[in-house]
Write a protein that holds these residues in place. Structure first.
Motif, PDB file in Angstrom:
ATOM      1  N   UNK A 195      -1.659  -9.387  -3.752  1.00 42.64           N
ATOM      2  CA  UNK A 195      -0.561  -8.415  -3.767  1.00 42.64           C
ATOM      3  C   UNK A 195      -1.010  -7.103  -4.388  1.00 42.64           C
ATOM      4  N   UNK A 196      -1.729  -7.171  -5.508  1.00 45.57           N
ATOM      5  CA  UNK A 196      -2.203  -5.950  -6.162  1.00 45.57           C
ATOM      6  C   UNK A 196      -3.140  -5.171  -5.236  1.00 45.57           C
ATOM      7  N   UNK A 197      -4.043  -5.889  -4.582  1.00 44.34           N
ATOM      8  CA  UNK A 197      -5.002  -5.224  -3.704  1.00 44.34           C
ATOM      9  C   UNK A 197      -4.309  -4.613  -2.484  1.00 44.34           C
ATOM     10  N   UNK A 198      -3.285  -5.272  -1.985  1.00 48.17           N
ATOM     11  CA  UNK A 198      -2.536  -4.728  -0.843  1.00 48.17           C
ATOM     12  C   UNK A 198      -1.765  -3.484  -1.244  1.00 48.17           C
ATOM     13  N   UNK A 199      -1.133  -3.529  -2.411  1.00 46.76           N
ATOM     14  CA  UNK A 199      -0.424  -2.344  -2.913  1.00 46.76           C
ATOM     15  C   UNK A 199      -1.391  -1.188  -3.135  1.00 46.76           C
ATOM     16  N   UNK A 200      -2.596  -1.468  -3.633  1.00 50.04           N
ATOM     17  CA  UNK A 200      -3.578  -0.404  -3.868  1.00 50.04           C
ATOM     18  C   UNK A 200      -3.899   0.348  -2.575  1.00 50.04           C
ATOM     19  N   UNK A 201      -3.963  -0.374  -1.478  1.00 50.83           N
ATOM     20  CA  UNK A 201      -4.204   0.267  -0.184  1.00 50.83           C
ATOM     21  C   UNK A 201      -3.022   1.151   0.195  1.00 50.83           C
ATOM     22  N   UNK A 202      -1.818   0.651  -0.032  1.00 55.02           N
ATOM     23  CA  UNK A 202      -0.608   1.434   0.263  1.00 55.02           C
ATOM     24  C   UNK A 202      -0.573   2.704  -0.577  1.00 55.02           C
ATOM     25  N   UNK A 203      -0.897   2.595  -1.865  1.00 61.16           N
ATOM     26  CA  UNK A 203      -0.907   3.773  -2.740  1.00 61.16           C
ATOM     27  C   UNK A 203      -1.934   4.795  -2.267  1.00 61.16           C
ATOM     28  N   UNK A 204      -3.099   4.308  -1.839  1.00 61.59           N
ATOM     29  CA  UNK A 204      -4.160   5.215  -1.393  1.00 61.59           C
ATOM     30  C   UNK A 204      -3.783   5.952  -0.115  1.00 61.59           C
ATOM     31  N   UNK A 205      -2.982   5.320   0.718  1.00 54.30           N
ATOM     32  CA  UNK A 205      -2.643   5.888   2.025  1.00 54.30           C
ATOM     33  C   UNK A 205      -1.430   6.815   1.994  1.00 54.30           C
ATOM     34  N   UNK A 206      -0.693   6.832   0.888  1.00 56.40           N
ATOM     35  CA  UNK A 206       0.563   7.593   0.842  1.00 56.40           C
ATOM     36  C   UNK A 206       0.582   8.580  -0.316  1.00 56.40           C
TER      37      UNK A 206
END
Length: 307
Positions: free
Chosen positions: A245-256
């Motif tokens: 979950x943390x790693x998936x959120x990190x991708x979302x944060x990087x993309x937005x």
């Protein structure tokens, strides 16, 4: 000339040693936040510029909590909190705090469950630690920057930042939409204290209006680790899912550069979806790939477009 050169070299060496010592002091203070605690929560509104404002009742509660270090690298320390209820028979994944050193990028809270990515200068964060606080579902809550100070045996970190409404008021109030947090965190002889001087703000297109001020005291008192046995077992079963979950959120944060979350999807809150996924993943032993695919699908359904 040689003496001056030698003196300059010694000064540089001394400065380097002091800086290194300061960072290690910071790191030890942050890691001291982990452990087994009895926590008391006390909040009281103290002032309003509106003479007709009716102060809300004081909030008092207590709980047991375990804080686990998930990552410990030179410039990043991650601590996960678990709420322990009904003795040691009910566990709730609680908030998470990521401490990052001289971090030039943060998510700054705007209003109405929306955050904006902000890039700071290296000079603005020199020697400072950012505390990045995340919700129970690992979505963002607030991120604040401050300097750890170690003097006269006192270890203290202070900051000011904006955040959403606290969980204790989020479902009960709609008369303000931003909590401007004055955070003062310091170690004590038997744990640590999280002291707050908060401003409840009405934020609109015309600016900010102060509704009321509030004092908060969250005291973390060390307690016997023996009463946290099930909590530690529960986390071992769940930790793989939440790492994904943390790693998936990190991708979302990087993309937005702008992130806004809708309150509910299919009449369910985001954390309800995550908790259900976590339980299912632990029960069925999902792979990391399946975890991330399921998590990303849920996050995407709660993302709102900017504008």
């Amino acid at each position: 000339m040689k003496k001056l050169t030698l003196l300059f070299a010694l000064l540089l060496f001394a400065s380097s040693i002091n800086a290194q010592t300061k960072i290690e002091q910071d790191r030890e203070a942050i890691k001291a936040l982990a452990g087994f605690y009895k926590v008391t929560f006390n909040y009281a509104e103290t002032f309003s510029p509106d003479d007709d404002y009716k102060f809300h009742e004081r909030h008092r509660s207590s709980a047991k909590e375990i804080a686990i270090i998930l990552e410990d690298s030179p410039k990043k320390i991650v601590i996960q909190h678990l709420l322990v209820m009904r003795g040691d028979s009910m566990i709730i994944k609680h908030w998470r705090e990521d401490w990052t050193y001289e971090d030039t990028q943060i998510l700054a809270y705007d209003k109405d469950n929306a955050w904006k990515k902000v890039t700071l200068s290296a000079n603005a964060v020199k020697g400072k630690w950012t505390q990045k606080v995340f919700q129970v579902d690992d979505s963002p809550r607030y991120q604040a920057i401050g300097t750890w100070v170690h003097v006269d045996g006192r270890h203290q970190w202070q900051s000011t930042t904006d955040s959403p409404l606290p969980r204790r008021e989020n479902t009960e109030r709609n008369d303000y939409n931003v909590l401007n947090r004055g955070n003062n965190l310091y170690l004590t002889a038997n744990g640590w204290m999280f002291e707050q001087d908060n401003k409840k703000i009405i934020r609109s297109e015309t600016g900010d209006k102060l509704l009321a001020m509030e004092k908060g005291m969250e005291e973390f008192i060390k307690t016997d680790p023996k009463s946290f046995g099930y909590a530690q077992t529960w986390w071992k079963q769940q930790q793989a899912f939440w790492k994904d979950a943390r790693e998936t959120w990190d991708v979302v944060f990087a993309e937005n550069n702008y992130l806004k979350l809708v309150p509910k999807v299919d009449d369910k809150l985001l954390y309800e979806q995550f908790f259900a996924l976590g339980d299912q993943s632990a029960k069925e032993n999902w792979s990391s790939a399946k975890n991330k695919e399921s998590i990303k699908k849920v996050i995407d359904s709660y993302l709102a477009k900017a504008g």
